[in-house]
Design a protein around this motif. Sequence first.
Motif, PDB file in Angstrom:
ATOM      1  N   PRO A   1       6.586 -16.893 -62.652  1.00  0.00           N
ATOM      2  CA  PRO A   1       6.883 -17.935 -61.649  1.00  0.00           C
ATOM      3  C   PRO A   1       7.562 -17.381 -60.403  1.00  0.00           C
ATOM      4  CG  PRO A   1       7.411 -18.717 -63.845  1.00  0.00           C
ATOM      5  CD  PRO A   1       7.089 -17.262 -63.991  1.00  0.00           C
ATOM      6  N   LEU A   2       8.442 -16.383 -60.573  1.00  0.00           N
ATOM      7  CA  LEU A   2       9.101 -15.772 -59.417  1.00  0.00           C
ATOM      8  C   LEU A   2       8.078 -15.075 -58.529  1.00  0.00           C
ATOM      9  CD1 LEU A   2      11.505 -14.792 -57.740  1.00  0.00           C
ATOM     10  CD2 LEU A   2      11.818 -12.939 -59.422  1.00  0.00           C
ATOM     11  N   GLN A   3       7.159 -14.344 -59.122  1.00  0.00           N
ATOM     12  CA  GLN A   3       6.140 -13.659 -58.330  1.00  0.00           C
ATOM     13  C   GLN A   3       5.240 -14.654 -57.614  1.00  0.00           C
ATOM     14  OE1 GLN A   3       5.984 -10.178 -57.849  1.00  0.00           O
ATOM     15  NE2 GLN A   3       4.790 -11.052 -56.177  1.00  0.00           N
ATOM     16  N   ARG A   4       4.922 -15.776 -58.273  1.00  0.00           N
ATOM     17  CA  ARG A   4       4.113 -16.808 -57.609  1.00  0.00           C
ATOM     18  C   ARG A   4       4.860 -17.408 -56.429  1.00  0.00           C
ATOM     19  NH1 ARG A   4       2.664 -17.899 -63.002  1.00  0.00           N
ATOM     20  NH2 ARG A   4       4.156 -19.622 -63.207  1.00  0.00           N
ATOM     21  N   ALA A   5       6.179 -17.560 -56.564  1.00  0.00           N
ATOM     22  CA  ALA A   5       6.977 -18.081 -55.451  1.00  0.00           C
ATOM     23  C   ALA A   5       6.968 -17.100 -54.280  1.00  0.00           C
ATOM     24  CB  ALA A   5       8.407 -18.352 -55.907  1.00  0.00           C
ATOM     25  N   ILE A   6       7.107 -15.809 -54.574  1.00  0.00           N
ATOM     26  CA  ILE A   6       7.050 -14.793 -53.512  1.00  0.00           C
ATOM     27  C   ILE A   6       5.693 -14.838 -52.823  1.00  0.00           C
ATOM     28  CG2 ILE A   6       7.068 -12.313 -53.028  1.00  0.00           C
ATOM     29  CD1 ILE A   6       9.025 -12.008 -55.393  1.00  0.00           C
ATOM     30  N   ASP A   7       4.621 -14.880 -53.613  1.00  0.00           N
ATOM     31  CA  ASP A   7       3.275 -14.913 -53.046  1.00  0.00           C
ATOM     32  C   ASP A   7       3.065 -16.158 -52.197  1.00  0.00           C
ATOM     33  OD1 ASP A   7       2.725 -12.535 -54.334  1.00  0.00           O
ATOM     34  OD2 ASP A   7       1.665 -13.480 -56.015  1.00  0.00           O
ATOM     35  N   PHE A   8       3.652 -17.281 -52.625  1.00  0.00           N
ATOM     36  CA  PHE A   8       3.524 -18.522 -51.858  1.00  0.00           C
ATOM     37  C   PHE A   8       4.137 -18.368 -50.463  1.00  0.00           C
ATOM     38  CE2 PHE A   8       5.427 -22.585 -50.516  1.00  0.00           C
ATOM     39  CZ  PHE A   8       4.289 -23.373 -50.459  1.00  0.00           C
ATOM     40  N   VAL A   9       5.314 -17.790 -50.395  1.00  0.00           N
ATOM     41  CA  VAL A   9       5.976 -17.599 -49.104  1.00  0.00           C
ATOM     42  C   VAL A   9       5.160 -16.653 -48.227  1.00  0.00           C
ATOM     43  CG1 VAL A   9       8.066 -16.772 -47.963  1.00  0.00           C
ATOM     44  CG2 VAL A   9       8.249 -18.081 -50.080  1.00  0.00           C
ATOM     45  N   VAL A  10       4.610 -15.624 -48.818  1.00  0.00           N
ATOM     46  CA  VAL A  10       3.814 -14.653 -48.059  1.00  0.00           C
ATOM     47  C   VAL A  10       2.507 -15.276 -47.576  1.00  0.00           C
ATOM     48  CG1 VAL A  10       2.497 -12.501 -48.261  1.00  0.00           C
ATOM     49  CG2 VAL A  10       4.820 -12.633 -49.184  1.00  0.00           C
ATOM     50  N   GLN A  11       1.804 -15.974 -48.454  1.00  0.00           N
ATOM     51  CA  GLN A  11       0.487 -16.503 -48.118  1.00  0.00           C
ATOM     52  C   GLN A  11       0.552 -17.654 -47.121  1.00  0.00           C
ATOM     53  OE1 GLN A  11      -1.119 -17.465 -51.968  1.00  0.00           O
ATOM     54  NE2 GLN A  11      -1.229 -15.310 -52.597  1.00  0.00           N
ATOM     55  N   SER A  12       1.639 -18.392 -47.117  1.00  0.00           N
ATOM     56  CA  SER A  12       1.757 -19.546 -46.227  1.00  0.00           C
ATOM     57  C   SER A  12       2.231 -19.166 -44.832  1.00  0.00           C
ATOM     58  CB  SER A  12       2.729 -20.567 -46.826  1.00  0.00           C
ATOM     59  OG  SER A  12       4.014 -19.992 -47.024  1.00  0.00           O
ATOM     60  N   GLN A  13       2.660 -17.934 -44.631  1.00  0.00           N
ATOM     61  CA  GLN A  13       3.155 -17.502 -43.321  1.00  0.00           C
ATOM     62  C   GLN A  13       2.000 -17.435 -42.333  1.00  0.00           C
ATOM     63  OE1 GLN A  13       5.048 -13.636 -43.342  1.00  0.00           O
ATOM     64  NE2 GLN A  13       6.464 -14.219 -41.712  1.00  0.00           N
ATOM     65  N   PHE A  14       2.185 -18.034 -41.158  1.00  0.00           N
ATOM     66  CA  PHE A  14       1.144 -18.016 -40.141  1.00  0.00           C
ATOM     67  C   PHE A  14       0.809 -16.582 -39.749  1.00  0.00           C
ATOM     68  CE2 PHE A  14       2.592 -22.434 -39.032  1.00  0.00           C
ATOM     69  CZ  PHE A  14       1.399 -23.056 -39.346  1.00  0.00           C
ATOM     70  N   GLY A  15      -0.487 -16.330 -39.480  1.00  0.00           N
ATOM     71  CA  GLY A  15      -0.949 -15.004 -39.126  1.00  0.00           C
ATOM     72  C   GLY A  15      -1.105 -14.803 -37.642  1.00  0.00           C
ATOM     73  N   SER A  16      -1.567 -13.623 -37.273  1.00  0.00           N
ATOM     74  CA  SER A  16      -1.653 -13.240 -35.863  1.00  0.00           C
ATOM     75  C   SER A  16      -2.652 -14.095 -35.088  1.00  0.00           C
ATOM     76  CB  SER A  16      -2.032 -11.762 -35.746  1.00  0.00           C
ATOM     77  OG  SER A  16      -3.277 -11.526 -36.392  1.00  0.00           O
ATOM     78  N   GLU A  17      -3.608 -14.744 -35.786  1.00  0.00           N
ATOM     79  CA  GLU A  17      -4.592 -15.570 -35.071  1.00  0.00           C
ATOM     80  C   GLU A  17      -3.940 -16.770 -34.404  1.00  0.00           C
ATOM     81  OE1 GLU A  17      -4.807 -16.933 -39.451  1.00  0.00           O
ATOM     82  OE2 GLU A  17      -4.517 -15.076 -38.315  1.00  0.00           O
ATOM     83  N   TYR A  18      -2.692 -17.068 -34.788  1.00  0.00           N
ATOM     84  CA  TYR A  18      -1.981 -18.186 -34.170  1.00  0.00           C
ATOM     85  C   TYR A  18      -1.100 -17.745 -33.012  1.00  0.00           C
ATOM     86  CZ  TYR A  18      -3.659 -21.250 -37.804  1.00  0.00           C
ATOM     87  OH  TYR A  18      -4.482 -21.980 -38.621  1.00  0.00           O
ATOM     88  N   GLY A  19      -1.238 -16.506 -32.587  1.00  0.00           N
ATOM     89  CA  GLY A  19      -0.516 -16.043 -31.417  1.00  0.00           C
ATOM     90  C   GLY A  19       0.981 -16.104 -31.597  1.00  0.00           C
ATOM     91  N   ILE A  20       1.628 -16.899 -30.770  1.00  0.00           N
ATOM     92  CA  ILE A  20       3.082 -16.971 -30.783  1.00  0.00           C
ATOM     93  C   ILE A  20       3.601 -17.513 -32.110  1.00  0.00           C
ATOM     94  CG2 ILE A  20       3.258 -19.303 -29.828  1.00  0.00           C
ATOM     95  CD1 ILE A  20       5.605 -18.314 -28.157  1.00  0.00           C
ATOM     96  N   ALA A  21       2.745 -18.222 -32.862  1.00  0.00           N
ATOM     97  CA  ALA A  21       3.176 -18.770 -34.150  1.00  0.00           C
ATOM     98  C   ALA A  21       3.189 -17.722 -35.252  1.00  0.00           C
ATOM     99  CB  ALA A  21       2.259 -19.923 -34.557  1.00  0.00           C
ATOM    100  N   ASP A  22       2.676 -16.539 -35.003  1.00  0.00           N
ATOM    101  CA  ASP A  22       2.622 -15.492 -36.016  1.00  0.00           C
ATOM    102  C   ASP A  22       4.017 -15.255 -36.599  1.00  0.00           C
ATOM    103  OD1 ASP A  22       1.901 -13.326 -37.603  1.00  0.00           O
ATOM    104  OD2 ASP A  22       2.200 -11.890 -35.976  1.00  0.00           O
ATOM    105  N   GLY A  23       4.111 -15.339 -37.926  1.00  0.00           N
ATOM    106  CA  GLY A  23       5.387 -15.109 -38.594  1.00  0.00           C
ATOM    107  C   GLY A  23       6.136 -16.359 -38.957  1.00  0.00           C
ATOM    108  N   GLY A  24       5.714 -17.512 -38.432  1.00  0.00           N
ATOM    109  CA  GLY A  24       6.383 -18.759 -38.767  1.00  0.00           C
ATOM    110  C   GLY A  24       5.798 -19.391 -40.012  1.00  0.00           C
ATOM    111  N   TRP A  25       6.404 -20.485 -40.454  1.00  0.00           N
ATOM    112  CA  TRP A  25       5.918 -21.206 -41.625  1.00  0.00           C
ATOM    113  C   TRP A  25       5.696 -22.671 -41.293  1.00  0.00           C
ATOM    114  CZ3 TRP A  25       9.437 -17.194 -42.457  1.00  0.00           C
ATOM    115  CH2 TRP A  25       9.022 -16.205 -43.371  1.00  0.00           C
ATOM    116  N   PRO A  26       4.642 -23.273 -41.879  1.00  0.00           N
ATOM    117  CA  PRO A  26       4.412 -24.705 -41.679  1.00  0.00           C
ATOM    118  C   PRO A  26       5.357 -25.529 -42.532  1.00  0.00           C
ATOM    119  CG  PRO A  26       2.823 -23.837 -43.236  1.00  0.00           C
ATOM    120  CD  PRO A  26       3.657 -22.656 -42.776  1.00  0.00           C
ATOM    121  N   GLN A  27       5.371 -26.813 -42.268  1.00  0.00           N
ATOM    122  CA  GLN A  27       6.191 -27.723 -43.073  1.00  0.00           C
ATOM    123  C   GLN A  27       5.702 -27.766 -44.519  1.00  0.00           C
ATOM    124  OE1 GLN A  27       8.800 -29.648 -42.109  1.00  0.00           O
ATOM    125  NE2 GLN A  27       8.887 -31.421 -43.440  1.00  0.00           N
ATOM    126  N   ARG A  28       4.361 -27.832 -44.680  1.00  0.00           N
ATOM    127  CA  ARG A  28       3.777 -27.957 -46.006  1.00  0.00           C
ATOM    128  C   ARG A  28       2.654 -26.939 -46.167  1.00  0.00           C
ATOM    129  NH1 ARG A  28       5.683 -32.567 -48.388  1.00  0.00           N
ATOM    130  NH2 ARG A  28       4.340 -32.091 -50.156  1.00  0.00           N
TER     131      ARG A  28
END
Length: 309
Positions: free
Chosen positions: A192-219
């Motif tokens: 479960p801890l590894q799934r939580a880490i992966d969730f935070v990593v996978q939900s992080q906005f990527g470079s295709e969002y420009g200035i949003a790269d590195g941020g996280w959405p609400q949901r």
Amino acid sequence: MKRRDFAIATTLTPLLLSACGGSDSGPAPLTGPKAEAAAGLKRAAQYMDEVVSYQGGYVWSYSPDLKQTFGEMEAYRTMCWIQPPGTPSVGHVYLDAYHATGDERYYQAAERTALAIVAAQHRSGGWNYIHDFAGEDSLKRWYDTIGKNGWRLEEFQHYYGNATFDDAGTAVASQLLLRMFVEKRDVRFSGPLQRAIDFVVQSQFGSEYGIADGGWPQRFPHFPGAISSMPLPNPQQVPPGARVGMADGDYTLHVTFNDDVMGENIKFLTLCVTALGETRLIGNIQRAMECMRLMQQPGPQAGWSLQHL
């Protein structure tokens, strides 16, 4: 205290040791007021664990007969609230008490609460504000009745069936799993801890969002088949009924600073680097910090908004 997390709990441990007369080598004999305090602590923990909790989970407040229960809104008895000061917060307190006294009874309570957190974990790896042990149909019924009538509580008016970073729910639950795994290397918490880490990593906005790269959405995750009220570069799909706009109070796809989403996620990833040696996460931390720098508003109000599009 609304928020409990790994860093705060670690800071409080020496204070609890002093107050309860314990030490790293084991608890010292207690007398006088310290003995009374320790006895009161034990009574409270046992009552909360054995009587108040539901399968190890907690909401925020209870009537004396436990017939009325409340989180941020009225809750079913079969529910647990993930959003602080709910279930993860209580688990952190149990671990603090275990470190302060060396009494395994507190660890057993923390263990039971952490397993409730595992049961409430969304399949994506994050958590919703609430979990209903009675099943998803019961949870949907809550959203259709109590939730939809929440004044100025827009997030409870929409059931998306996904997880949220809002109100530190995912962050504090993740931090509790981290503490539980580090405590005794119990393999029940490693997955479960590894799934939580992966969730935070996978939900992080990527470079295709420009200035949003590195941020996280609400949901997250954003499910296919929904509409978006405005175009996005390489758009992600959003949950049914959600919009990429604030007109209806919905900000599912906004980079969220509200309730310290950015800070809590950075903290959790940093704790994973220091406690687990997960150096692969350093890049995610750096991207998030750069996103914060780029989204700082110009003077004279050189701060941040609750959400950024």
